[in-house]
Design a protein around this motif. Structure first.
Motif, PDB file in Angstrom:
ATOM      1  N   PRO A  13     -25.004 -21.198 -28.486  1.00 30.94           N
ATOM      2  CA  PRO A  13     -25.533 -21.014 -27.137  1.00 30.94           C
ATOM      3  C   PRO A  13     -27.034 -21.317 -27.066  1.00 30.94           C
ATOM      4  CG  PRO A  13     -23.977 -19.276 -27.620  1.00 30.94           C
ATOM      5  CD  PRO A  13     -24.161 -20.054 -28.898  1.00 30.94           C
ATOM      6  N   GLY A  14     -27.374 -22.255 -26.174  1.00 31.99           N
ATOM      7  CA  GLY A  14     -28.765 -22.649 -25.996  1.00 31.99           C
ATOM      8  C   GLY A  14     -29.231 -23.782 -26.880  1.00 31.99           C
ATOM      9  N   HIS A  15     -28.348 -24.312 -27.745  1.00 33.01           N
ATOM     10  CA  HIS A  15     -28.755 -25.372 -28.666  1.00 33.01           C
ATOM     11  C   HIS A  15     -27.678 -26.453 -28.730  1.00 33.01           C
ATOM     12  CE1 HIS A  15     -32.054 -22.869 -30.192  1.00 33.01           C
ATOM     13  NE2 HIS A  15     -31.194 -21.867 -30.146  1.00 33.01           N
ATOM     14  N   GLY A  16     -28.113 -27.719 -28.550  1.00 30.11           N
ATOM     15  CA  GLY A  16     -27.176 -28.829 -28.591  1.00 30.11           C
ATOM     16  C   GLY A  16     -27.616 -29.882 -29.585  1.00 30.11           C
ATOM     17  N   GLU A  17     -26.676 -30.763 -29.957  1.00 33.43           N
ATOM     18  CA  GLU A  17     -26.982 -31.821 -30.913  1.00 33.43           C
ATOM     19  C   GLU A  17     -26.022 -32.980 -30.694  1.00 33.43           C
ATOM     20  OE1 GLU A  17     -26.440 -29.900 -34.666  1.00 33.43           O
ATOM     21  OE2 GLU A  17     -24.242 -30.087 -34.618  1.00 33.43           O
ATOM     22  N   LEU A  18     -26.427 -34.157 -31.160  1.00 32.85           N
ATOM     23  CA  LEU A  18     -25.557 -35.327 -31.146  1.00 32.85           C
ATOM     24  C   LEU A  18     -24.869 -35.445 -32.503  1.00 32.85           C
ATOM     25  CD1 LEU A  18     -27.779 -37.990 -29.324  1.00 32.85           C
ATOM     26  CD2 LEU A  18     -26.108 -36.403 -28.347  1.00 32.85           C
ATOM     27  N   ARG A  50     -25.472 -21.872 -21.937  1.00 26.26           N
ATOM     28  CA  ARG A  50     -26.090 -20.591 -22.293  1.00 26.26           C
ATOM     29  C   ARG A  50     -25.082 -19.606 -22.882  1.00 26.26           C
ATOM     30  NH1 ARG A  50     -24.989 -16.471 -18.781  1.00 26.26           N
ATOM     31  NH2 ARG A  50     -24.382 -16.952 -16.646  1.00 26.26           N
ATOM     32  N   GLY A  51     -23.807 -20.013 -22.973  1.00 22.64           N
ATOM     33  CA  GLY A  51     -22.790 -19.144 -23.545  1.00 22.64           C
ATOM     34  C   GLY A  51     -22.256 -18.114 -22.584  1.00 22.64           C
ATOM     35  N   GLY A  52     -22.208 -18.466 -21.283  1.00 24.85           N
ATOM     36  CA  GLY A  52     -21.839 -17.503 -20.254  1.00 24.85           C
ATOM     37  C   GLY A  52     -20.390 -17.519 -19.808  1.00 24.85           C
ATOM     38  N   PHE A  70     -15.096 -21.968 -26.839  1.00 25.50           N
ATOM     39  CA  PHE A  70     -16.219 -21.184 -26.334  1.00 25.50           C
ATOM     40  C   PHE A  70     -16.422 -19.949 -27.213  1.00 25.50           C
ATOM     41  CE2 PHE A  70     -14.335 -23.027 -22.335  1.00 25.50           C
ATOM     42  CZ  PHE A  70     -15.351 -23.941 -22.105  1.00 25.50           C
ATOM     43  N   PRO A  71     -17.638 -19.471 -27.391  1.00 26.95           N
ATOM     44  CA  PRO A  71     -18.844 -20.019 -26.772  1.00 26.95           C
ATOM     45  C   PRO A  71     -19.402 -21.259 -27.471  1.00 26.95           C
ATOM     46  CG  PRO A  71     -19.391 -18.087 -28.081  1.00 26.95           C
ATOM     47  CD  PRO A  71     -17.884 -18.192 -28.091  1.00 26.95           C
ATOM     48  N   ALA A  72     -19.137 -21.446 -28.788  1.00 24.16           N
ATOM     49  CA  ALA A  72     -19.627 -22.609 -29.526  1.00 24.16           C
ATOM     50  C   ALA A  72     -19.112 -22.503 -30.971  1.00 24.16           C
ATOM     51  CB  ALA A  72     -21.160 -22.658 -29.510  1.00 24.16           C
ATOM     52  N   PRO A  73     -19.125 -23.636 -31.669  1.00 24.95           N
ATOM     53  CA  PRO A  73     -19.486 -24.995 -31.240  1.00 24.95           C
ATOM     54  C   PRO A  73     -18.411 -25.590 -30.344  1.00 24.95           C
ATOM     55  CG  PRO A  73     -18.747 -25.016 -33.515  1.00 24.95           C
ATOM     56  CD  PRO A  73     -18.797 -23.589 -33.123  1.00 24.95           C
ATOM     57  N   VAL A  74     -18.848 -26.351 -29.354  1.00 29.61           N
ATOM     58  CA  VAL A  74     -17.916 -26.903 -28.388  1.00 29.61           C
ATOM     59  C   VAL A  74     -18.475 -28.202 -27.814  1.00 29.61           C
ATOM     60  CG1 VAL A  74     -18.872 -25.591 -26.437  1.00 29.61           C
ATOM     61  CG2 VAL A  74     -16.494 -26.338 -26.359  1.00 29.61           C
ATOM     62  N   PRO A 307     -31.614 -27.596 -22.422  1.00 30.63           N
ATOM     63  CA  PRO A 307     -32.330 -26.331 -22.230  1.00 30.63           C
ATOM     64  C   PRO A 307     -33.230 -26.332 -21.002  1.00 30.63           C
ATOM     65  CG  PRO A 307     -32.435 -27.021 -24.527  1.00 30.63           C
ATOM     66  CD  PRO A 307     -31.864 -28.173 -23.761  1.00 30.63           C
ATOM     67  N   ARG A 308     -33.818 -27.474 -20.689  1.00 28.39           N
ATOM     68  CA  ARG A 308     -34.713 -27.561 -19.528  1.00 28.39           C
ATOM     69  C   ARG A 308     -33.932 -27.529 -18.212  1.00 28.39           C
ATOM     70  NH1 ARG A 308     -38.217 -32.698 -20.274  1.00 28.39           N
ATOM     71  NH2 ARG A 308     -39.518 -31.667 -18.682  1.00 28.39           N
ATOM     72  N   LEU A 309     -32.747 -28.116 -18.200  1.00 31.69           N
ATOM     73  CA  LEU A 309     -31.891 -28.012 -17.017  1.00 31.69           C
ATOM     74  C   LEU A 309     -31.383 -26.583 -16.851  1.00 31.69           C
ATOM     75  CD1 LEU A 309     -29.741 -31.273 -17.319  1.00 31.69           C
ATOM     76  CD2 LEU A 309     -31.473 -30.790 -15.581  1.00 31.69           C
ATOM     77  N   THR A 310     -31.019 -25.943 -17.953  1.00 28.54           N
ATOM     78  CA  THR A 310     -30.474 -24.587 -17.906  1.00 28.54           C
ATOM     79  C   THR A 310     -31.513 -23.583 -17.421  1.00 28.54           C
ATOM     80  OG1 THR A 310     -28.940 -25.111 -19.696  1.00 28.54           O
ATOM     81  CG2 THR A 310     -29.347 -22.780 -19.273  1.00 28.54           C
TER      82      THR A 310
END
Length: 327
Positions: A13-18, A50-52, A70-74, A307-310
């Motif tokens: 939650p709150g962290h993404g990657e390619l 955000r894991g909501g 959910f909540p991650a990794p997804v 994160p900036r969009l969230t």
């Protein structure tokens, strides 16, 4: 050998990657699609980021080609437009829409893609999933000529609903949002705008899409006796309190849900998901809907962008993701 592919994953939650993806060979009833654009639906996708997503909704909220849980990794998302590189001859080279997560190339069944009409630019077609939600909502709401209608919540879904209603004859229509900057979007869509304090009441129908408790309470206040609020917001793990003990019963108000996961029972018999999506893409021929795309970034920027969009640092309706041209 299939070309390389990369996909955006929510790692926590709150962290993404390619991540690199190994693609299977497409079968006879499948297509290989090279992505041109995808769209970030700020409401649902930032809630997922955000894991909501509440545990009770983990199965209901799964996207068609989601991987992980959910909540991650997804791997999550559902607004993708690309070009068919391999598949049936009739589809090779065609621009298609697919309810697929953010990924540079992917293999899906032929039945999962819808051809984008020639008159609809690929860059605008990323809105198809949201316009499809708006189509379903209006089937549920069943507006009539002469209705007094407000759309409360000028986000991506609310603006899509307002854009379609703007074509409806003989109605009084207003887009209501707490952000005065949404007035420019409303103007581009050909719709009157008001803040919640200025909104005109005595509505026969209010479509609520602000995803806030205050917005839903205001939607009820705007109704005329016997009026209806159609609720499009999804609150995830948040609880909502409503003033149902005031004039709700004496004015015989109605609050009903609409959700795109099921085709509205009010649709004409025989209309299914494919017909609804084709209609949404056809409606996107209207250039006014370009107003719903409020920014664009490169695919490589997605881990830093989410994160900036969230957080709201980047205000957005639909933020479009652009994929690199093939080497």
């Amino acid at each position: 050998m299939n070309p390389a592919a990369r996909a955006f994953w929510l790692s926590s939650p709150g962290h993404g990657e390619l991540r690199d993806v190994t693609l299977p060979e497409p079968a006879g009833d499948e297509v290989l699609v090279r992505a041109l654009y995808s769209g970030v639906s700020r409401g649902t996708e930032t809630l997922v980021f955000r894991g909501g997503v509440p545990e009770s909704q983990h199965d209901v909220m799964r996207a068609p080609f989601q991987e992980g849980d959910f909540p991650a990794p997804v791997k999550y998302g559902y607004l993708s437009v690309g070009v068919v590189e391999r598949g049936p001859d009739a589809l090779i080279g065609r621009t298609v829409f697919c309810l697929h997560p953010h990924q540079s190339r992917y293999v899906v069944p032929v039945s999962a893609v819808t051809v984008v009409p020639d008159r609809v630019p690929a860059a605008r077609a990323v809105l198809a999933g949201t316009v499809e939600t708006a189509v379903n909502a209006l089937w549920d709401a069943a507006p009539q000529i002469g209705d007094r209608i407000s759309v409360v919540g000028g986000g991506m879904v609310g603006c899509s609903v307002a854009a379609l209603l703007a074509r409806f004859p003989g109605i009084r229509l207003q887009l209501v949002d707490a952000d005065p900057a949404r007035a420019e979007t409303a103007k581009a869509l050909g719709v009157d705008f008001a803040t919640p304090e200025e909104a005109v009441g005595e509505c026969d129908l209010v479509i609520h899409a602000s995803a806030t408790e205050q917005g839903l309470a205001r939607a009820l206040e705007l109704l005329a006796p016997e009026g209806t609020v159609v609720e499009l917001s999804w609150y995830g793990d948040r609880r909502v309190t409503l003033p149902l003990g005031e004039a709700f019963h004496s004015r015989r108000l109605t609050l009903r849900a609409s959700q795109v996961g099921t085709v509205s029972p009010a649709a004409r018999p025989g209309r299914g998901y494919a017909e609804r999506m084709a209609l949404a893409l056809d409606l996107l021929a209207d250039p006014a809907l370009d107003a719903l795309v409020t920014g664009e970034s490169r695919f490589e920027e997605l881990p830093e962008l989410m994160p900036r969009l969230t957080s709201g640092e980047i205000p957005a309706l639909c933020h479009r993701i652009r994929y690199p041209d093939p080497a």
